[in-house]
Design an enzyme around this catalytic site. Structure first.
Site, PDB file in Angstrom:
ATOM      1  N   GLU A 259      -7.866  35.444  14.282  1.00  0.00           N
ATOM      2  CA  GLU A 259      -8.860  34.898  15.006  1.00  0.00           C
ATOM      3  C   GLU A 259      -9.436  33.800  14.706  1.00  0.00           C
ATOM      4  O   GLU A 259     -10.736  33.687  13.705  1.00  0.00           O
ATOM      5  CB  GLU A 259      -9.688  36.443  14.944  1.00  0.00           C
ATOM      6  CG  GLU A 259      -9.180  37.741  15.050  1.00  0.00           C
ATOM      7  CD  GLU A 259      -7.820  38.083  16.419  1.00  0.00           C
ATOM      8  OE1 GLU A 259      -9.034  37.167  17.575  1.00  0.00           O
ATOM      9  OE2 GLU A 259      -7.248  37.902  17.026  1.00  0.00           O
ATOM     10  N   CYS A 298     -18.273  36.041  16.710  1.00  0.00           N
ATOM     11  CA  CYS A 298     -17.125  34.993  17.373  1.00  0.00           C
ATOM     12  C   CYS A 298     -16.910  34.987  19.164  1.00  0.00           C
ATOM     13  O   CYS A 298     -16.441  33.634  19.193  1.00  0.00           O
ATOM     14  CB  CYS A 298     -16.371  35.331  16.624  1.00  0.00           C
ATOM     15  SG  CYS A 298     -15.399  37.121  16.887  1.00  0.00           S
TER      16      CYS A 298
HETATM   17  P1  NAP Z   1     -14.071  30.702   6.529  1.00  0.00           P
HETATM   18  O1  NAP Z   1     -14.589  29.974   5.948  1.00  0.00           O
HETATM   19  O2  NAP Z   1     -12.527  29.866   7.554  1.00  0.00           O
HETATM   20  O3  NAP Z   1     -13.527  31.777   5.743  1.00  0.00           O
HETATM   21  C1  NAP Z   1     -13.003  32.352   6.532  1.00  0.00           C
HETATM   22  C2  NAP Z   1     -11.776  33.213   5.478  1.00  0.00           C
HETATM   23  O4  NAP Z   1     -10.993  32.942   4.957  1.00  0.00           O
HETATM   24  C3  NAP Z   1     -13.086  34.283   4.306  1.00  0.00           C
HETATM   25  O5  NAP Z   1     -12.989  35.364   3.892  1.00  0.00           O
HETATM   26  C4  NAP Z   1     -12.588  32.245   3.053  1.00  0.00           C
HETATM   27  O6  NAP Z   1     -12.971  33.730   2.154  1.00  0.00           O
HETATM   28  C5  NAP Z   1     -11.245  32.702   3.372  1.00  0.00           C
HETATM   29  N1  NAP Z   1     -10.671  31.623   3.244  1.00  0.00           N
HETATM   30  C6  NAP Z   1     -10.788  30.470   3.590  1.00  0.00           C
HETATM   31  N2  NAP Z   1     -10.457  29.706   2.345  1.00  0.00           N
HETATM   32  C7  NAP Z   1      -8.977  30.330   1.715  1.00  0.00           C
HETATM   33  C8  NAP Z   1      -7.725  29.995   1.602  1.00  0.00           C
HETATM   34  N3  NAP Z   1      -7.938  29.039   0.958  1.00  0.00           N
HETATM   35  N4  NAP Z   1      -7.027  31.076   1.277  1.00  0.00           N
HETATM   36  C9  NAP Z   1      -7.256  31.662   1.502  1.00  0.00           C
HETATM   37  N5  NAP Z   1      -8.202  32.696   2.027  1.00  0.00           N
HETATM   38  C10 NAP Z   1      -9.752  31.573   2.473  1.00  0.00           C
HETATM   39  O7  NAP Z   1     -14.361  31.347   8.569  1.00  0.00           O
HETATM   40  P2  NAP Z   1     -16.454  32.308   8.202  1.00  0.00           P
HETATM   41  O8  NAP Z   1     -17.101  31.004   7.489  1.00  0.00           O
HETATM   42  O9  NAP Z   1     -15.915  33.626   6.900  1.00  0.00           O
HETATM   43  O10 NAP Z   1     -16.502  32.690   9.154  1.00  0.00           O
HETATM   44  C11 NAP Z   1     -17.203  31.924  10.217  1.00  0.00           C
HETATM   45  C12 NAP Z   1     -15.597  31.445  11.712  1.00  0.00           C
HETATM   46  O11 NAP Z   1     -15.703  32.830  11.664  1.00  0.00           O
HETATM   47  C13 NAP Z   1     -16.532  30.911  12.831  1.00  0.00           C
HETATM   48  O12 NAP Z   1     -16.009  30.209  13.033  1.00  0.00           O
HETATM   49  C14 NAP Z   1     -16.182  32.470  13.539  1.00  0.00           C
HETATM   50  O13 NAP Z   1     -16.071  32.000  15.403  1.00  0.00           O
HETATM   51  C15 NAP Z   1     -14.954  32.917  13.264  1.00  0.00           C
HETATM   52  N6  NAP Z   1     -14.308  34.317  13.924  1.00  0.00           N
HETATM   53  C16 NAP Z   1     -13.607  34.483  14.082  1.00  0.00           C
HETATM   54  C17 NAP Z   1     -13.824  35.716  14.850  1.00  0.00           C
HETATM   55  C18 NAP Z   1     -12.702  36.545  15.863  1.00  0.00           C
HETATM   56  O14 NAP Z   1     -12.557  37.622  15.922  1.00  0.00           O
HETATM   57  N7  NAP Z   1     -12.097  35.511  16.653  1.00  0.00           N
HETATM   58  C19 NAP Z   1     -14.726  36.838  14.198  1.00  0.00           C
HETATM   59  C20 NAP Z   1     -15.806  36.828  13.265  1.00  0.00           C
HETATM   60  C21 NAP Z   1     -15.624  35.488  12.837  1.00  0.00           C
HETATM   61  P3  NAP Z   1     -14.786  32.908   0.802  1.00  0.00           P
HETATM   62  O15 NAP Z   1     -15.367  33.220   1.669  1.00  0.00           O
HETATM   63  O16 NAP Z   1     -14.001  33.642  -0.632  1.00  0.00           O
HETATM   64  O17 NAP Z   1     -14.366  31.063   1.033  1.00  0.00           O
END
Ligand code: NAP
Length: 518
Positions: A259, A298
């Site tokens: 997602e 999101c």
């Molecule tokens: P993100 O930086 O991509 O991080 C998402 C998750 O992935 C976090 O738990 C992060 O952990 C983890 N992660 C990062 N690198 C990883 C790796 N190499 N291995 C395993 N896990 C890893 O996104 P975010 O900043 O938290 O969220 C914002 C984004 O999410 C926005 O773009 C938004 O549109 C999207 N979003 C989408 C939805 C949906 O339902 N489609 C819902 C909410 C948000 P760490 O925080 O520890 O780095």
């Protein structure tokens, strides 16, 4: 820094703390340190093994309906202690209304899944999917599809913006399916998720190994996963792309659901002139989506499409409503919009606004300064709502750049063909809405937009009173979207449970599936 300030993880049925100084997690409002995270020295291989060897068998011992009861108990425990989660959410910049979206949305979603599971699933671990399909002329040989729980672990990686809902919408279906889960919340709001996990564990209903939590990063965890495991990821498209290309997914067929981010659209119908209920609904929904959770949703409306002749009227109406927004500390007098999750996030949103501004005009708000109530504007991650407007039909940025904050762009369209062509530039979205009472326009717009969306809300004066809104995913309905939105699917009622089950075609004599289900 003493080790006691490191937020614990819950692995192999005990709270454990990573070593070293860890990384700080800061308060969104004051900039003070809330906690630190470290997973240094934690044995993730033991956690994965424990889930498979202890959690899975214990959950499968229960069967579908008993597991649904268990999820109901978890949701009840969270509901009883929701105030504790509201209080922590304030440190992540959430007003009470924002916290309710996450916390009440979380346990409410789990409650719905529990209800669907209790009423719609059998007692054991085998779900017969379809009617018997005759495969021989004599009626002695037939086939059917059955579904059984995966024997691995669900690794659930969540985004920062919904530490409770984002966890529960994945966890509830996984547990009902019988798949033990390791939750990995996003670091910025991990302390909210950790407390929710603590509440669920203290309810005392989960079997050993059913739920584990990693507070911090998960280096190397994909190396531990195989064909009976699944990853549910929510976050940015960039992280999704990186994880999707891991050999665990490409070679060992770990199920991977993403997602990701999305340039969601809302469309004002040509019938909705100023003074009609639909015009007001469109303006109200846009302002709500821009300001709830400071736009860090999101599903928030990033692109607001308006018939070209109405652009000025909509600009004025939305700007007037945005002028009423009071930005400040959650709980402070009159505050209607809180902070972004952190100053890094604010810097990121400001940078993305600049990218959009290169092809759009700023019509409301100042990305560099905002009046703040009850807090220091610079220490906290505060940002004004920002409304942009782009009339350059060749502009790409408004369709491509996600500014994950209180930011939206008004875009003109001329006719359904032009509208759908512009919507398609977003390359796939989670949620869209069409605000109109013109049945012909609604049909053409929805049919044109449907392939580009996971969910579409059609809003008019008749359904507005009961509408759950543009940005709210419903557990009964599919959440996900094509292309840039991740190409995944979550929720959707019992479909969410089935995503954790293996479908197997069984062939044999008539009545075989019933015999297996006994
Ligand atoms: P993100 O930086 O991509 O991080 C998402 C998750 O992935 C976090 O738990 C992060 O952990 C983890 N992660 C990062 N690198 C990883 C790796 N190499 N291995 C395993 N896990 C890893 O996104 P975010 O900043 O938290 O969220 C914002 C984004 O999410 C926005 O773009 C938004 O549109 C999207 N979003 C989408 C939805 C949906 O339902 N489609 C819902 C909410 C948000 P760490 O925080 O520890 O780095």
């Amino acid at each position: 820094m003493s080790e006691t300030t490191i937020l614990p993880s819950y692995l192999v049925d005990r709270w454990q703390t990573g070593s070293g100084d860890g990384a700080p997690v800061l308060d969104a409002v004051t900039g003070e340190e809330v906690t630190r995270v470290s997973t240094e020295g934690l044995d993730l291989a033991a956690a994965v093994g424990h889930a498979r060897e202890v959690g899975g068998p214990a959950l499968r011992e229960l069967g579908f309906t008993a597991r649904a009861e268990l999820v109901k108990a978890l949701a009840g425990a969270l509901a009883e202690r929701k105030q504790e989660l509201y209080d922590l959410s304030a440190r992540a910049g959430c007003t009470r209304a924002d916290a309710k979206v996450d916390v009440d949305g979380g346990f409410g979603t789990a409650m719905v899944f529990a209800g669907l599971g209790r009423k719609g699933l059998p007692e054991g671990n085998l779900l017969v999917e379809d009617e018997e399909i005759p495969l021989g002329r004599g009626g002695t040989f037939a086939g059917r599809h059955v579904l059984t729980p995966l024997r691995g672990v669900a690794l659930q990686i969540n985004a920062f913006n919904f530490p409770v809902w984002g966890m529960l919408e994945k966890l509830a279906p996984a547990l009902i399916a019988g798949v033990p889960t390791i939750v990995k919340p996003a670091t910025q709001t991990v302390y909210v998720a950790e407390h929710a996990v603590r509440i669920m564990l203290e309810a005392g209903v989960l079997p050993d190994g059913a739920l584990q939590l990693v507070s911090g990063s998960v280096p190397g965890v994909f190396d531990l996963l195989g064909g009976q495991d699944m990853v549910g990821f929510t976050g940015s498209a960039g992280t999704a792309a990186k994880l999707r290309s891991d050999p665990a997914v490409t070679r060992r067929s770990v199920r991977f659901n993403a997602e990701a981010d999305s340039l969601n659209s809302s469309v004002l119908g040509p019938d909705a002139a100023p003074g009609t209920p639909e015009f007001d609904l469109f303006v109200g929904a846009l302002v709500t989506e821009m300001t709830v959770k400071a736009g860090q949703k999101c599903t928030a409306i990033r692109r607001a499409f308006v018939p070209s002749g109405r652009l000025d009227e909509v600009t004025d109406a939305v700007s007037a409503r945005l002028a009423e927004v009071v930005v400040g500390a959650p709980g402070a007098d009159g505050v209607t919009m809180g902070a972004l999750v952190g100053r890094d996030q604010r810097d990121d949103v400001r940078a993305q606004v600049e990218r959009i501004r290169s092809q759009a005009d700023l019509v409301f708000g100042d990305p560099t300064s905002v009046e703040v109530v009850g807090a220091d504007a610079e220490r906290g991650a505060f940002l004004s709502p920002i409304l942009l407007r782009s009339t350059d039909r060749s502009a790409r940025a408004p369709h491509e750049v996600e500014a994950f904050g209180p930011v939206s762009t008004l875009l003109p369209y001329d006719g359904v063909g032009d509208l759908v062509e512009q919507v398609a530039r977003g390359e796939g979205s989670l949620a869209g809405s069409v605000v109109s009472a013109d049945a012909d326009f609604v049909r053409d717009a929805v049919v044109g937009m449907a392939p580009l969306h996971g969910r579409i809300l059609v809003l008019d004066r008749d359904c507005a009173g009961e509408s759950t809104g543009h940005g709210t995913p419903m557990p009964q309905l599919v959440h996900g979207g094509p292309g840039r939105a991740g190409g995944g699917e979550e929720e959707g009622g019992l479909r969410a449970v089935r995503h954790h089950l293996q479908r197997t075609a069984v062939q044999g004599g008539p009545g075989l599936a019933e015999a297996l289900a006994r």
